[in-house]
Enzyme design. Sequence first.
Site, PDB file in Angstrom:
ATOM      1  N   ASP A 152      45.854  49.092  40.884  1.00  0.00           N
ATOM      2  CA  ASP A 152      46.859  49.577  39.926  1.00  0.00           C
ATOM      3  C   ASP A 152      46.505  49.354  38.456  1.00  0.00           C
ATOM      4  O   ASP A 152      47.216  49.834  37.575  1.00  0.00           O
ATOM      5  CB  ASP A 152      48.246  48.972  40.247  1.00  0.00           C
ATOM      6  CG  ASP A 152      48.256  47.442  40.206  1.00  0.00           C
ATOM      7  OD1 ASP A 152      47.223  46.834  39.873  1.00  0.00           O
ATOM      8  OD2 ASP A 152      49.321  46.865  40.508  1.00  0.00           O
ATOM      9  N   ASP A 153      45.426  48.616  38.188  1.00  0.00           N
ATOM     10  CA  ASP A 153      45.136  48.320  36.775  1.00  0.00           C
ATOM     11  C   ASP A 153      43.894  49.039  36.254  1.00  0.00           C
ATOM     12  O   ASP A 153      43.519  48.868  35.094  1.00  0.00           O
ATOM     13  CB  ASP A 153      44.995  46.799  36.568  1.00  0.00           C
ATOM     14  CG  ASP A 153      43.955  46.186  37.501  1.00  0.00           C
ATOM     15  OD1 ASP A 153      43.553  46.853  38.482  1.00  0.00           O
ATOM     16  OD2 ASP A 153      43.548  45.042  37.253  1.00  0.00           O
TER      17      ASP A 153
ATOM     18  N   GLU B 177      34.202  45.634  49.954  1.00  0.00           N
ATOM     19  CA  GLU B 177      33.754  47.037  50.000  1.00  0.00           C
ATOM     20  C   GLU B 177      32.688  47.224  51.071  1.00  0.00           C
ATOM     21  O   GLU B 177      32.749  48.167  51.881  1.00  0.00           O
ATOM     22  CB  GLU B 177      33.198  47.469  48.623  1.00  0.00           C
ATOM     23  CG  GLU B 177      34.196  47.419  47.476  1.00  0.00           C
ATOM     24  CD  GLU B 177      34.370  46.037  46.832  1.00  0.00           C
ATOM     25  OE1 GLU B 177      33.771  45.060  47.348  1.00  0.00           O
ATOM     26  OE2 GLU B 177      35.100  45.929  45.834  1.00  0.00           O
TER      27      GLU B 177
ATOM     28  N   THR C 274      39.191  48.536  34.355  1.00  0.00           N
ATOM     29  CA  THR C 274      39.904  47.852  33.266  1.00  0.00           C
ATOM     30  C   THR C 274      40.822  46.797  33.870  1.00  0.00           C
ATOM     31  O   THR C 274      41.195  46.882  35.034  1.00  0.00           O
ATOM     32  CB  THR C 274      40.756  48.858  32.464  1.00  0.00           C
ATOM     33  OG1 THR C 274      41.403  49.742  33.387  1.00  0.00           O
ATOM     34  CG2 THR C 274      39.899  49.669  31.528  1.00  0.00           C
TER      35      THR C 274
HETATM   36  C1  UGA Z   1      38.308  43.411  42.002  1.00  0.00           C
HETATM   37  C2  UGA Z   1      38.155  44.721  42.775  1.00  0.00           C
HETATM   38  O1  UGA Z   1      38.205  45.810  41.833  1.00  0.00           O
HETATM   39  C3  UGA Z   1      39.282  44.845  43.768  1.00  0.00           C
HETATM   40  O2  UGA Z   1      39.225  46.081  44.421  1.00  0.00           O
HETATM   41  C4  UGA Z   1      39.180  43.706  44.758  1.00  0.00           C
HETATM   42  O3  UGA Z   1      40.246  43.735  45.663  1.00  0.00           O
HETATM   43  C5  UGA Z   1      39.272  42.410  43.985  1.00  0.00           C
HETATM   44  O4  UGA Z   1      38.273  42.357  42.954  1.00  0.00           O
HETATM   45  C6  UGA Z   1      39.088  41.200  44.899  1.00  0.00           C
HETATM   46  O5  UGA Z   1      38.277  40.337  44.586  1.00  0.00           O
HETATM   47  O6  UGA Z   1      39.785  41.135  45.902  1.00  0.00           O
HETATM   48  P1  UGA Z   1      40.285  42.626  40.312  1.00  0.00           P
HETATM   49  O7  UGA Z   1      40.504  43.409  39.074  1.00  0.00           O
HETATM   50  O8  UGA Z   1      39.640  41.294  40.203  1.00  0.00           O
HETATM   51  O9  UGA Z   1      39.546  43.546  41.350  1.00  0.00           O
HETATM   52  O10 UGA Z   1      41.658  42.434  41.128  1.00  0.00           O
HETATM   53  P2  UGA Z   1      43.117  42.879  40.795  1.00  0.00           P
HETATM   54  O11 UGA Z   1      43.134  44.162  40.081  1.00  0.00           O
HETATM   55  O12 UGA Z   1      43.841  41.732  40.192  1.00  0.00           O
HETATM   56  O13 UGA Z   1      43.684  43.089  42.271  1.00  0.00           O
HETATM   57  C7  UGA Z   1      43.280  44.181  43.086  1.00  0.00           C
HETATM   58  C8  UGA Z   1      44.530  44.898  43.620  1.00  0.00           C
HETATM   59  O14 UGA Z   1      45.268  43.986  44.439  1.00  0.00           O
HETATM   60  C9  UGA Z   1      45.471  45.353  42.512  1.00  0.00           C
HETATM   61  O15 UGA Z   1      45.969  46.627  42.808  1.00  0.00           O
HETATM   62  C10 UGA Z   1      46.573  44.306  42.517  1.00  0.00           C
HETATM   63  O16 UGA Z   1      47.836  44.748  42.116  1.00  0.00           O
HETATM   64  C11 UGA Z   1      46.602  43.859  43.972  1.00  0.00           C
HETATM   65  N1  UGA Z   1      46.993  42.452  44.132  1.00  0.00           N
HETATM   66  C12 UGA Z   1      46.545  41.480  43.330  1.00  0.00           C
HETATM   67  C13 UGA Z   1      47.896  42.137  45.156  1.00  0.00           C
HETATM   68  O17 UGA Z   1      48.336  43.024  45.894  1.00  0.00           O
HETATM   69  N2  UGA Z   1      48.277  40.838  45.314  1.00  0.00           N
HETATM   70  C14 UGA Z   1      47.847  39.829  44.493  1.00  0.00           C
HETATM   71  O18 UGA Z   1      48.259  38.647  44.681  1.00  0.00           O
HETATM   72  C15 UGA Z   1      46.939  40.170  43.489  1.00  0.00           C
HETATM   73 MN    MN Z   2      41.820  45.057  38.779  1.00  0.00          MN
END
Ligand code: UGA
Ligand code: MN
Length: 335
Positions: free
Chosen positions: A193-194, A279, A308
Amino acid sequence: MVQIRMRKLFFLYIAISTVAFIWFYSSCGFPECKEKEIDHLIKKYKARNKELDKKISDLSQQLQGCQKNVMSSGRTEFSHSPTIYMVTPTHTHPEQKANLVRLSHTLLHVKNIHWIVVEDSVSKTVLVSKFLQSSGVKNTHLAALTPHEIKMKYNDPTWLKPKGVLQRNAAIQWIRENVKPNRDKGVVYFADDDNTYSLEIFQEMRSTKKVTVWPVGLVGGLRYEKPVVKDGKVTGWFTYWKPNRPFPMDMAGFAVNVNLFFKFPEARFSNEVPRGFLESTILEQLNVKMEDLEPRAVNCSKVLVWHTRTEKTKLKNEQLMIKQHGQGSDTNIEV
Ligand code: UGA
Ligand code: MN
Protein backbone atom coordinates in the site's frame (compact mmCIF):
# COMPACT_ATOMS: atom_id res chain seq x y z
CA MET A 1 -38.14 66.96 -90.10
CA VAL A 2 -36.53 63.59 -90.54
CA GLN A 3 -33.13 65.15 -89.75
CA ILE A 4 -34.43 66.71 -86.52
CA ARG A 5 -35.97 63.41 -85.44
CA MET A 6 -32.66 61.58 -86.16
CA ARG A 7 -30.73 64.15 -84.11
CA LYS A 8 -33.20 63.75 -81.22
CA LEU A 9 -32.85 60.02 -81.41
CA PHE A 10 -29.05 60.35 -81.48
CA PHE A 11 -29.07 62.59 -78.36
CA LEU A 12 -31.43 60.20 -76.63
CA TYR A 13 -29.09 57.32 -77.45
CA ILE A 14 -26.05 59.27 -76.09
CA ALA A 15 -27.97 60.21 -72.92
CA ILE A 16 -29.10 56.63 -72.24
CA SER A 17 -25.60 55.25 -72.92
CA THR A 18 -24.03 57.81 -70.55
CA VAL A 19 -26.50 57.00 -67.77
CA ALA A 20 -25.93 53.24 -68.31
CA PHE A 21 -22.14 53.77 -68.28
CA ILE A 22 -22.27 55.79 -65.04
CA TRP A 23 -24.65 53.30 -63.42
CA PHE A 24 -22.40 50.34 -64.42
CA TYR A 25 -19.19 51.83 -62.99
CA SER A 26 -20.81 53.28 -59.89
CA SER A 27 -22.14 49.83 -58.96
CA CYS A 28 -19.08 47.71 -59.98
CA GLY A 29 -16.17 50.14 -59.59
CA PHE A 30 -13.42 50.92 -62.00
CA PRO A 31 -11.26 48.00 -63.16
CA GLU A 32 -8.12 49.01 -61.15
CA CYS A 33 -10.14 49.53 -57.96
CA LYS A 34 -11.75 46.11 -58.42
CA GLU A 35 -8.33 44.45 -58.82
CA LYS A 36 -7.04 46.12 -55.68
CA GLU A 37 -10.07 44.97 -53.76
CA ILE A 38 -9.62 41.39 -54.99
CA ASP A 39 -5.91 41.49 -54.09
CA HIS A 40 -6.84 42.70 -50.64
CA LEU A 41 -9.40 39.93 -50.24
CA ILE A 42 -6.93 37.26 -51.41
CA LYS A 43 -4.35 38.52 -48.91
CA LYS A 44 -6.95 38.56 -46.15
CA TYR A 45 -8.08 35.00 -46.86
CA LYS A 46 -4.50 33.75 -47.21
CA ALA A 47 -3.74 35.14 -43.74
CA ARG A 48 -6.91 33.57 -42.34
CA ASN A 49 -5.97 30.27 -43.99
CA LYS A 50 -2.56 30.41 -42.35
CA GLU A 51 -4.18 31.05 -38.97
CA LEU A 52 -6.53 28.09 -39.44
CA ASP A 53 -3.66 25.81 -40.53
CA LYS A 54 -1.82 26.72 -37.34
CA LYS A 55 -4.93 26.10 -35.27
CA ILE A 56 -5.40 22.67 -36.91
CA SER A 57 -1.79 21.75 -36.23
CA ASP A 58 -2.08 22.91 -32.57
CA LEU A 59 -5.29 20.93 -32.08
CA SER A 60 -3.92 17.76 -33.68
CA GLN A 61 -0.90 18.05 -31.38
CA GLN A 62 -3.26 18.40 -28.40
CA LEU A 63 -5.26 15.40 -29.64
CA GLN A 64 -2.08 13.31 -29.86
CA GLY A 65 -1.30 14.26 -26.25
CA CYS A 66 -4.79 13.24 -25.13
CA GLN A 67 -4.58 9.93 -27.01
CA LYS A 68 -1.26 9.21 -25.30
CA ASN A 69 -2.79 9.94 -21.91
CA VAL A 70 -5.70 7.64 -22.58
CA MET A 71 -3.33 4.90 -23.79
CA SER A 72 -1.10 5.13 -20.76
CA SER A 73 -4.04 5.09 -18.41
CA GLY A 74 -4.90 1.61 -19.61
CA ARG A 75 -8.42 2.78 -20.37
CA THR A 76 -8.17 1.60 -23.96
CA GLU A 77 -8.02 -1.98 -22.74
CA PHE A 78 -11.04 -3.95 -23.88
CA SER A 79 -13.45 -5.09 -21.24
CA HIS A 80 -12.62 -8.72 -22.06
CA SER A 81 -8.90 -8.19 -21.40
CA PRO A 82 -7.51 -10.11 -18.40
CA THR A 83 -8.46 -8.77 -14.98
CA ILE A 84 -5.65 -7.63 -12.73
CA TYR A 85 -6.21 -9.06 -9.24
CA MET A 86 -4.19 -6.64 -7.17
CA VAL A 87 -3.45 -7.92 -3.67
CA THR A 88 -2.72 -5.29 -1.04
CA PRO A 89 -2.03 -6.09 2.62
CA THR A 90 -2.73 -3.15 4.91
CA HIS A 91 -2.51 -2.53 8.65
CA THR A 92 -3.77 0.01 11.14
CA HIS A 93 -1.30 2.87 11.67
CA PRO A 94 -1.52 6.66 11.43
CA GLU A 95 -0.60 6.81 7.75
CA GLN A 96 -2.87 3.96 6.60
CA LYS A 97 -5.73 6.02 5.16
CA ALA A 98 -3.37 8.41 3.39
CA ASN A 99 -1.62 5.44 1.74
CA LEU A 100 -4.92 3.87 0.67
CA VAL A 101 -6.38 7.10 -0.70
CA ARG A 102 -3.26 7.74 -2.75
CA LEU A 103 -3.22 4.20 -4.11
CA SER A 104 -6.94 4.14 -4.91
CA HIS A 105 -6.57 7.32 -6.95
CA THR A 106 -4.03 5.54 -9.13
CA LEU A 107 -6.32 2.53 -9.51
CA LEU A 108 -9.27 4.70 -10.55
CA HIS A 109 -7.41 5.20 -13.83
CA VAL A 110 -6.98 1.48 -14.48
CA LYS A 111 -9.61 -0.65 -16.24
CA ASN A 112 -10.38 -4.24 -15.29
CA ILE A 113 -8.76 -4.14 -11.93
CA HIS A 114 -10.05 -6.03 -8.91
CA TRP A 115 -8.44 -4.77 -5.72
CA ILE A 116 -8.18 -7.37 -2.97
CA VAL A 117 -7.44 -5.45 0.20
CA VAL A 118 -6.53 -7.59 3.19
CA GLU A 119 -6.34 -6.01 6.60
CA ASP A 120 -3.87 -7.23 9.17
CA SER A 121 -6.55 -7.34 11.88
CA VAL A 122 -8.95 -9.72 13.61
CA SER A 123 -11.82 -8.34 11.57
CA LYS A 124 -12.50 -5.66 9.00
CA THR A 125 -12.19 -2.16 10.48
CA VAL A 126 -14.75 0.62 10.04
CA LEU A 127 -12.11 2.92 8.56
CA VAL A 128 -11.12 0.56 5.72
CA SER A 129 -14.72 -0.64 5.13
CA LYS A 130 -16.01 2.92 4.71
CA PHE A 131 -13.02 3.88 2.61
CA LEU A 132 -13.42 0.95 0.20
CA GLN A 133 -17.17 1.46 -0.16
CA SER A 134 -16.65 4.99 -1.40
CA SER A 135 -13.39 4.39 -3.26
CA GLY A 136 -14.96 3.76 -6.67
CA VAL A 137 -12.58 0.86 -7.26
CA LYS A 138 -13.95 -2.69 -7.65
CA ASN A 139 -12.74 -4.46 -4.54
CA THR A 140 -12.91 -7.37 -2.15
CA HIS A 141 -12.26 -6.65 1.50
CA LEU A 142 -10.75 -9.35 3.72
CA ALA A 143 -9.04 -9.56 7.10
CA ALA A 144 -6.32 -11.90 8.38
CA LEU A 145 -4.44 -11.20 11.58
CA THR A 146 -0.68 -11.68 11.86
CA PRO A 147 -0.06 -13.63 15.11
CA HIS A 148 1.35 -11.63 18.01
CA GLU A 149 4.77 -13.39 17.95
CA ILE A 150 5.53 -12.32 14.40
CA LYS A 151 3.69 -9.00 14.36
CA MET A 152 5.85 -5.91 13.84
CA LYS A 153 5.70 -3.22 16.51
CA TYR A 154 5.27 0.35 15.24
CA ASN A 155 8.83 1.31 16.16
CA ASP A 156 10.57 -1.95 15.13
CA PRO A 157 13.14 -1.57 12.33
CA THR A 158 11.36 -2.22 9.02
CA TRP A 159 13.43 -5.32 8.20
CA LEU A 160 12.85 -7.18 11.51
CA LYS A 161 9.98 -9.46 10.45
CA PRO A 162 8.21 -10.44 7.24
CA LYS A 163 5.09 -8.41 6.54
CA GLY A 164 1.87 -9.07 4.69
CA VAL A 165 2.35 -12.84 4.58
CA LEU A 166 -0.95 -14.13 5.98
CA GLN A 167 -2.80 -11.30 4.26
CA ARG A 168 -1.44 -12.27 0.81
CA ASN A 169 -2.29 -15.90 1.57
CA ALA A 170 -5.87 -14.96 2.44
CA ALA A 171 -6.13 -13.21 -0.93
CA ILE A 172 -4.69 -16.23 -2.76
CA GLN A 173 -7.29 -18.41 -1.03
CA TRP A 174 -10.06 -16.01 -2.04
CA ILE A 175 -8.82 -16.15 -5.64
CA ARG A 176 -8.80 -19.97 -5.59
CA GLU A 177 -12.36 -19.98 -4.26
CA ASN A 178 -13.83 -17.25 -6.46
CA VAL A 179 -12.00 -17.09 -9.77
CA LYS A 180 -12.86 -19.65 -12.45
CA PRO A 181 -9.53 -20.44 -14.11
CA ASN A 182 -11.03 -21.60 -17.40
CA ARG A 183 -13.51 -18.75 -17.61
CA ASP A 184 -11.73 -15.75 -16.08
CA LYS A 185 -8.48 -14.55 -17.59
CA GLY A 186 -6.41 -12.87 -14.90
CA VAL A 187 -3.09 -11.67 -13.56
CA VAL A 188 -2.14 -11.50 -9.89
CA TYR A 189 -0.02 -8.59 -8.65
CA PHE A 190 1.14 -8.27 -5.03
CA ALA A 191 1.13 -4.52 -4.55
CA ASP A 192 1.90 -3.06 -1.14
CA ASP A 193 0.00 0.00 0.00
CA ASP A 194 2.93 2.42 0.26
CA ASN A 195 4.60 1.98 -3.16
CA THR A 196 4.19 4.29 -6.16
CA TYR A 197 2.71 2.75 -9.30
CA SER A 198 2.72 4.35 -12.74
CA LEU A 199 -0.33 3.63 -14.90
CA GLU A 200 1.93 2.04 -17.51
CA ILE A 201 2.93 -0.81 -15.22
CA PHE A 202 -0.63 -2.16 -15.32
CA GLN A 203 -0.58 -2.21 -19.11
CA GLU A 204 2.76 -3.99 -19.05
CA MET A 205 1.57 -6.80 -16.78
CA ARG A 206 -1.85 -7.38 -18.36
CA SER A 207 -0.47 -9.74 -21.02
CA THR A 208 1.34 -12.01 -18.51
CA LYS A 209 1.49 -15.58 -19.81
CA LYS A 210 3.34 -17.01 -16.82
CA VAL A 211 5.39 -14.43 -14.92
CA THR A 212 6.26 -10.92 -16.07
CA VAL A 213 9.14 -8.96 -14.51
CA TRP A 214 10.44 -5.38 -14.59
CA PRO A 215 12.67 -2.99 -12.64
CA VAL A 216 11.68 -1.51 -9.26
CA GLY A 217 12.99 1.93 -8.32
CA LEU A 218 14.40 3.04 -4.96
CA VAL A 219 14.93 -0.41 -3.47
CA GLY A 220 17.70 -2.61 -2.09
CA GLY A 221 19.86 0.42 -1.32
CA LEU A 222 20.11 1.19 -5.04
CA ARG A 223 18.45 3.64 -7.43
CA TYR A 224 16.77 0.55 -8.85
CA GLU A 225 17.01 -3.23 -8.91
CA LYS A 226 16.27 -5.00 -12.15
CA PRO A 227 16.44 -8.23 -14.08
CA VAL A 228 19.31 -8.31 -16.61
CA VAL A 229 17.94 -8.99 -20.10
CA LYS A 230 19.87 -10.34 -23.10
CA ASP A 231 18.17 -10.98 -26.45
CA GLY A 232 14.75 -10.59 -24.86
CA LYS A 233 15.44 -13.15 -22.09
CA VAL A 234 16.24 -12.68 -18.39
CA THR A 235 19.79 -13.90 -17.77
CA GLY A 236 20.52 -12.50 -14.30
CA TRP A 237 19.92 -9.67 -11.87
CA PHE A 238 21.18 -6.22 -11.06
CA THR A 239 20.91 -6.46 -7.25
CA TYR A 240 23.40 -5.75 -4.46
CA TRP A 241 21.56 -7.22 -1.44
CA LYS A 242 21.57 -11.02 -1.24
CA PRO A 243 22.05 -11.46 -5.01
CA ASN A 244 22.14 -15.24 -4.66
CA ARG A 245 18.46 -15.55 -3.85
CA PRO A 246 16.72 -17.56 -6.60
CA PHE A 247 14.67 -14.48 -7.59
CA PRO A 248 16.39 -11.49 -6.00
CA MET A 249 13.66 -8.93 -6.65
CA ASP A 250 11.04 -6.99 -4.72
CA MET A 251 7.39 -8.00 -4.51
CA ALA A 252 6.47 -5.00 -6.73
CA GLY A 253 8.67 -6.29 -9.56
CA PHE A 254 6.61 -9.19 -10.91
CA ALA A 255 3.10 -10.40 -11.78
CA VAL A 256 1.80 -13.94 -12.18
CA ASN A 257 -0.87 -15.44 -14.44
CA VAL A 258 -3.75 -16.46 -12.19
CA ASN A 259 -3.76 -20.00 -13.66
CA LEU A 260 -0.49 -20.81 -11.89
CA PHE A 261 -2.26 -20.56 -8.52
CA PHE A 262 -4.64 -23.30 -9.70
CA LYS A 263 -1.91 -25.41 -11.27
CA PHE A 264 -0.01 -25.33 -7.96
CA PRO A 265 -2.79 -25.29 -5.38
CA GLU A 266 -0.41 -25.59 -2.42
CA ALA A 267 1.66 -22.51 -3.29
CA ARG A 268 1.57 -19.83 -0.59
CA PHE A 269 3.74 -17.31 1.25
CA SER A 270 5.51 -18.34 4.44
CA ASN A 271 6.56 -16.52 7.59
CA GLU A 272 9.30 -19.13 8.11
CA VAL A 273 11.59 -18.09 5.27
CA PRO A 274 14.78 -16.00 5.78
CA ARG A 275 14.61 -12.25 5.28
CA GLY A 276 14.17 -11.27 1.64
CA PHE A 277 13.04 -14.72 0.52
CA LEU A 278 9.27 -14.12 0.31
CA GLU A 279 9.35 -13.43 -3.43
CA SER A 280 11.70 -16.32 -4.23
CA THR A 281 9.69 -18.79 -2.18
CA ILE A 282 6.35 -18.10 -3.83
CA LEU A 283 7.87 -18.17 -7.32
CA GLU A 284 9.67 -21.44 -6.59
CA GLN A 285 6.44 -22.96 -5.32
CA LEU A 286 4.79 -21.91 -8.56
CA ASN A 287 7.56 -23.86 -10.30
CA VAL A 288 8.83 -20.76 -12.11
CA LYS A 289 12.26 -20.98 -13.79
CA MET A 290 14.40 -18.08 -14.92
CA GLU A 291 13.72 -18.91 -18.58
CA ASP A 292 9.96 -18.52 -17.94
CA LEU A 293 10.32 -14.85 -17.01
CA GLU A 294 8.81 -12.41 -19.50
CA PRO A 295 10.67 -9.09 -19.36
CA ARG A 296 8.49 -5.97 -19.56
CA ALA A 297 9.07 -2.19 -19.43
CA VAL A 298 11.13 -2.14 -22.64
CA ASN A 299 13.32 -5.13 -21.79
CA CYS A 300 13.54 -3.98 -18.18
CA SER A 301 15.06 -0.64 -19.11
CA LYS A 302 12.33 1.57 -17.61
CA VAL A 303 11.35 2.13 -13.98
CA LEU A 304 7.54 2.17 -13.75
CA VAL A 305 7.10 1.31 -10.06
CA TRP A 306 8.91 2.65 -7.01
CA HIS A 307 9.40 1.08 -3.58
CA THR A 308 8.59 4.32 -1.79
CA ARG A 309 7.97 4.31 1.94
CA THR A 310 5.68 6.56 3.89
CA GLU A 311 7.52 8.37 6.67
CA LYS A 312 6.35 7.55 10.18
CA THR A 313 4.77 10.74 11.47
CA LYS A 314 5.84 11.90 14.91
CA LEU A 315 2.73 12.48 16.98
CA LYS A 316 4.49 13.45 20.19
CA ASN A 317 2.52 16.64 20.66
CA GLU A 318 -0.72 14.67 21.13
CA GLN A 319 0.48 13.72 24.63
CA LEU A 320 1.70 17.25 25.33
CA MET A 321 -1.71 18.63 24.28
CA ILE A 322 -3.43 16.36 26.78
CA LYS A 323 -0.97 17.35 29.48
CA GLN A 324 -1.28 21.05 28.83
CA HIS A 325 -4.90 21.45 27.66
CA GLY A 326 -6.60 18.39 29.12
CA GLN A 327 -7.39 16.87 25.71
CA GLY A 328 -5.70 15.89 22.49
CA SER A 329 -7.16 15.79 19.00
CA ASP A 330 -10.78 14.64 18.47
CA THR A 331 -10.68 10.87 17.85
CA ASN A 332 -14.02 11.18 15.99
CA ILE A 333 -12.16 12.95 13.22
CA GLU A 334 -10.79 10.25 10.94
CA VAL A 335 -7.25 10.76 9.69
C1 UGA B 1 9.39 -4.95 1.66
C2 UGA B 1 8.72 -5.59 0.45
O1 UGA B 1 8.47 -4.56 -0.53
C3 UGA B 1 7.42 -6.23 0.87
O2 UGA B 1 6.73 -6.73 -0.24
C4 UGA B 1 7.72 -7.32 1.87
O3 UGA B 1 6.54 -7.90 2.35
C5 UGA B 1 8.44 -6.70 3.04
O4 UGA B 1 9.61 -5.99 2.61
C6 UGA B 1 8.87 -7.76 4.06
O5 UGA B 1 10.03 -7.77 4.45
O6 UGA B 1 8.01 -8.54 4.46
P1 UGA B 1 8.54 -2.89 3.21
O7 UGA B 1 8.37 -1.56 2.59
O8 UGA B 1 9.71 -3.10 4.11
O9 UGA B 1 8.47 -3.98 2.09
O10 UGA B 1 7.23 -3.32 4.03
P2 UGA B 1 5.89 -2.57 4.29
O11 UGA B 1 5.51 -1.74 3.13
O12 UGA B 1 5.95 -1.92 5.62
O13 UGA B 1 4.89 -3.80 4.40
C7 UGA B 1 4.51 -4.57 3.26
C8 UGA B 1 2.98 -4.67 3.20
O14 UGA B 1 2.52 -5.36 4.37
C9 UGA B 1 2.30 -3.31 3.20
O15 UGA B 1 1.23 -3.32 2.30
C10 UGA B 1 1.82 -3.13 4.63
O16 UGA B 1 0.67 -2.36 4.80
C11 UGA B 1 1.58 -4.57 5.08
N1 UGA B 1 1.82 -4.77 6.51
C12 UGA B 1 2.86 -4.23 7.16
C13 UGA B 1 0.89 -5.54 7.23
O17 UGA B 1 -0.08 -6.03 6.66
N2 UGA B 1 1.10 -5.73 8.57
C14 UGA B 1 2.15 -5.17 9.25
O18 UGA B 1 2.26 -5.37 10.49
C15 UGA B 1 3.06 -4.42 8.51
MN1 MN C 1 6.61 -0.75 1.71
